[in-house]
Scaffold this motif. Structure first.
Motif, PDB file in Angstrom:
ATOM      1  N   LYS A   1      24.674  28.929  22.963  1.00  0.00           N
ATOM      2  CA  LYS A   1      25.495  29.441  24.069  1.00  0.00           C
ATOM      3  C   LYS A   1      25.170  30.910  24.331  1.00  0.00           C
ATOM      4  N   ARG A   2      25.131  31.720  23.279  1.00  0.00           N
ATOM      5  CA  ARG A   2      24.864  33.150  23.433  1.00  0.00           C
ATOM      6  C   ARG A   2      23.455  33.428  23.930  1.00  0.00           C
ATOM      7  N   ALA A   3      22.525  32.539  23.622  1.00  0.00           N
ATOM      8  CA  ALA A   3      21.135  32.706  24.060  1.00  0.00           C
ATOM      9  C   ALA A   3      20.936  32.232  25.494  1.00  0.00           C
ATOM     10  N   GLY A   4      21.990  31.685  26.101  1.00  0.00           N
ATOM     11  CA  GLY A   4      21.898  31.227  27.475  1.00  0.00           C
ATOM     12  C   GLY A   4      21.335  29.835  27.620  1.00  0.00           C
ATOM     13  N   GLY A   5      21.341  29.080  26.530  1.00  0.00           N
ATOM     14  CA  GLY A   5      20.824  27.710  26.563  1.00  0.00           C
ATOM     15  C   GLY A   5      21.784  26.756  27.231  1.00  0.00           C
ATOM     16  N   PRO A   6      21.310  25.571  27.537  1.00  0.00           N
ATOM     17  CA  PRO A   6      22.165  24.590  28.207  1.00  0.00           C
ATOM     18  C   PRO A   6      23.257  24.075  27.271  1.00  0.00           C
ATOM     19  N   PRO A   7      24.459  23.902  27.787  1.00  0.00           N
ATOM     20  CA  PRO A   7      25.526  23.355  26.941  1.00  0.00           C
ATOM     21  C   PRO A   7      25.268  21.874  26.663  1.00  0.00           C
ATOM     22  N   PRO A   8      25.793  21.379  25.546  1.00  0.00           N
ATOM     23  CA  PRO A   8      25.660  19.950  25.272  1.00  0.00           C
ATOM     24  C   PRO A   8      26.375  19.135  26.345  1.00  0.00           C
ATOM     25  N   PRO A   9      25.929  17.925  26.580  1.00  0.00           N
ATOM     26  CA  PRO A   9      26.598  17.104  27.591  1.00  0.00           C
ATOM     27  C   PRO A   9      28.034  16.792  27.171  1.00  0.00           C
ATOM     28  N   ALA A  10      28.949  16.937  28.114  1.00  0.00           N
ATOM     29  CA  ALA A  10      30.363  16.646  27.849  1.00  0.00           C
ATOM     30  C   ALA A  10      30.615  15.148  28.000  1.00  0.00           C
ATOM     31  N   GLY A  11      31.725  14.700  27.469  1.00  0.00           N
ATOM     32  CA  GLY A  11      32.121  13.307  27.635  1.00  0.00           C
ATOM     33  C   GLY A  11      31.983  12.469  26.388  1.00  0.00           C
ATOM     34  N   ASN A  12      31.291  12.988  25.374  1.00  0.00           N
ATOM     35  CA  ASN A  12      31.188  12.301  24.095  1.00  0.00           C
ATOM     36  C   ASN A  12      32.260  12.898  23.188  1.00  0.00           C
ATOM     37  N   GLU A  13      33.133  12.077  22.680  1.00  0.00           N
ATOM     38  CA  GLU A  13      34.267  12.547  21.885  1.00  0.00           C
ATOM     39  C   GLU A  13      33.838  13.400  20.690  1.00  0.00           C
ATOM     40  N   VAL A  14      32.807  12.965  19.979  1.00  0.00           N
ATOM     41  CA  VAL A  14      32.331  13.696  18.804  1.00  0.00           C
ATOM     42  C   VAL A  14      31.750  15.042  19.212  1.00  0.00           C
ATOM     43  N   ILE A  15      30.912  15.050  20.230  1.00  0.00           N
ATOM     44  CA  ILE A  15      30.278  16.288  20.676  1.00  0.00           C
ATOM     45  C   ILE A  15      31.320  17.248  21.253  1.00  0.00           C
ATOM     46  N   ASP A  16      32.254  16.730  22.036  1.00  0.00           N
ATOM     47  CA  ASP A  16      33.312  17.586  22.591  1.00  0.00           C
ATOM     48  C   ASP A  16      34.115  18.253  21.482  1.00  0.00           C
ATOM     49  N   ALA A  17      34.407  17.528  20.418  1.00  0.00           N
ATOM     50  CA  ALA A  17      35.155  18.093  19.289  1.00  0.00           C
ATOM     51  C   ALA A  17      34.326  19.176  18.586  1.00  0.00           C
ATOM     52  N   LEU A  18      33.027  18.946  18.433  1.00  0.00           N
ATOM     53  CA  LEU A  18      32.149  19.945  17.817  1.00  0.00           C
ATOM     54  C   LEU A  18      32.073  21.215  18.661  1.00  0.00           C
ATOM     55  N   VAL A  19      31.980  21.067  19.961  1.00  0.00           N
ATOM     56  CA  VAL A  19      31.917  22.222  20.854  1.00  0.00           C
ATOM     57  C   VAL A  19      33.222  23.024  20.757  1.00  0.00           C
ATOM     58  N   ALA A  20      34.345  22.342  20.685  1.00  0.00           N
ATOM     59  CA  ALA A  20      35.632  23.034  20.535  1.00  0.00           C
ATOM     60  C   ALA A  20      35.688  23.786  19.202  1.00  0.00           C
ATOM     61  N   GLU A  21      35.201  23.160  18.158  1.00  0.00           N
ATOM     62  CA  GLU A  21      35.179  23.812  16.844  1.00  0.00           C
ATOM     63  C   GLU A  21      34.231  25.016  16.846  1.00  0.00           C
ATOM     64  N   ALA A  22      33.084  24.873  17.495  1.00  0.00           N
ATOM     65  CA  ALA A  22      32.134  25.979  17.596  1.00  0.00           C
ATOM     66  C   ALA A  22      32.725  27.136  18.400  1.00  0.00           C
ATOM     67  N   THR A  23      33.482  26.829  19.423  1.00  0.00           N
ATOM     68  CA  THR A  23      34.131  27.870  20.227  1.00  0.00           C
ATOM     69  C   THR A  23      35.105  28.670  19.374  1.00  0.00           C
ATOM     70  N   ALA A  24      35.843  28.005  18.511  1.00  0.00           N
ATOM     71  CA  ALA A  24      36.756  28.707  17.614  1.00  0.00           C
ATOM     72  C   ALA A  24      35.969  29.534  16.593  1.00  0.00           C
ATOM     73  N   LEU A  25      34.878  28.982  16.078  1.00  0.00           N
ATOM     74  CA  LEU A  25      34.046  29.691  15.098  1.00  0.00           C
ATOM     75  C   LEU A  25      33.427  30.947  15.703  1.00  0.00           C
ATOM     76  N   GLU A  26      33.095  30.890  16.980  1.00  0.00           N
ATOM     77  CA  GLU A  26      32.432  32.011  17.634  1.00  0.00           C
ATOM     78  C   GLU A  26      33.212  33.317  17.489  1.00  0.00           C
ATOM     79  N   LEU A  27      34.509  33.220  17.429  1.00  0.00           N
ATOM     80  CA  LEU A  27      35.346  34.419  17.287  1.00  0.00           C
ATOM     81  C   LEU A  27      35.097  35.151  15.976  1.00  0.00           C
ATOM     82  N   THR A  28      34.534  34.462  14.990  1.00  0.00           N
ATOM     83  CA  THR A  28      34.265  35.066  13.687  1.00  0.00           C
ATOM     84  C   THR A  28      32.819  35.535  13.541  1.00  0.00           C
ATOM     85  N   MET A  29      32.017  35.371  14.587  1.00  0.00           N
ATOM     86  CA  MET A  29      30.589  35.657  14.531  1.00  0.00           C
ATOM     87  C   MET A  29      30.251  36.909  15.334  1.00  0.00           C
TER      88      MET A  29
END
Length: 120
Positions: free
Chosen positions: A90-118
């Motif tokens: 995300k920070r490098a300007g790369g394409p976001p993962p495709p939305a709509g997959n429950e597992v991937i959407d959950a990972l993206v949400a978790e990564a968004t929370a983790l980003e605050l610590t990075m």
């Protein structure tokens, strides 16, 4: 002391030295297992270049590898690398993962929370 990761245009992460080295080692090991380039190029000076295009391919393969996994231990080993990689992509300007997959959407949400610590 830190271990900065940067693209040609901007810094994307400035973790503590050991944190950066552990992530880099794990990402390189996973890339080797998947037989794909990581897009990460460490330097002797204690920094790491990130090629956004190659890294995007690495993250895409990592998402598919994680999503197709049937081994619970492997999934847990990949999870940390994947979460940090999603933030860096995300920070490098790369394409976001495709939305709509429950597992991937959950990972993206978790990564968004983790980003605050990075720190950048």
């Amino acid at each position: 002391m830190s271990y900065p990761f940067q693209t040609a245009e901007r810094p994307v992460w400035d973790p503590a030295l050991r944190v950066g080295r552990v992530y880099l080692g794990q990402a390189q090991a996973v890339a080797e297992v998947m037989e794909v380039a990581s897009g990460l190029a460490p330097h002797r000076n204690g920094s790491c270049d990130l090629d956004p295009e190659v890294f995007a391919v690495f993250v895409d393969h990592l998402l598919r590898f994680y999503n197709a996994g049937r081994h619970p231990t492997l999934s847990q080993l990949l999870r940390g690398v994947l979460l940090v990689s999603l933030v860096l992509l995300k920070r490098a300007g790369g394409p976001p993962p495709p939305a709509g997959n429950e597992v991937i959407d959950a990972l993206v949400a978790e990564a968004t929370a983790l980003e605050l610590t990075m720190p950048v």
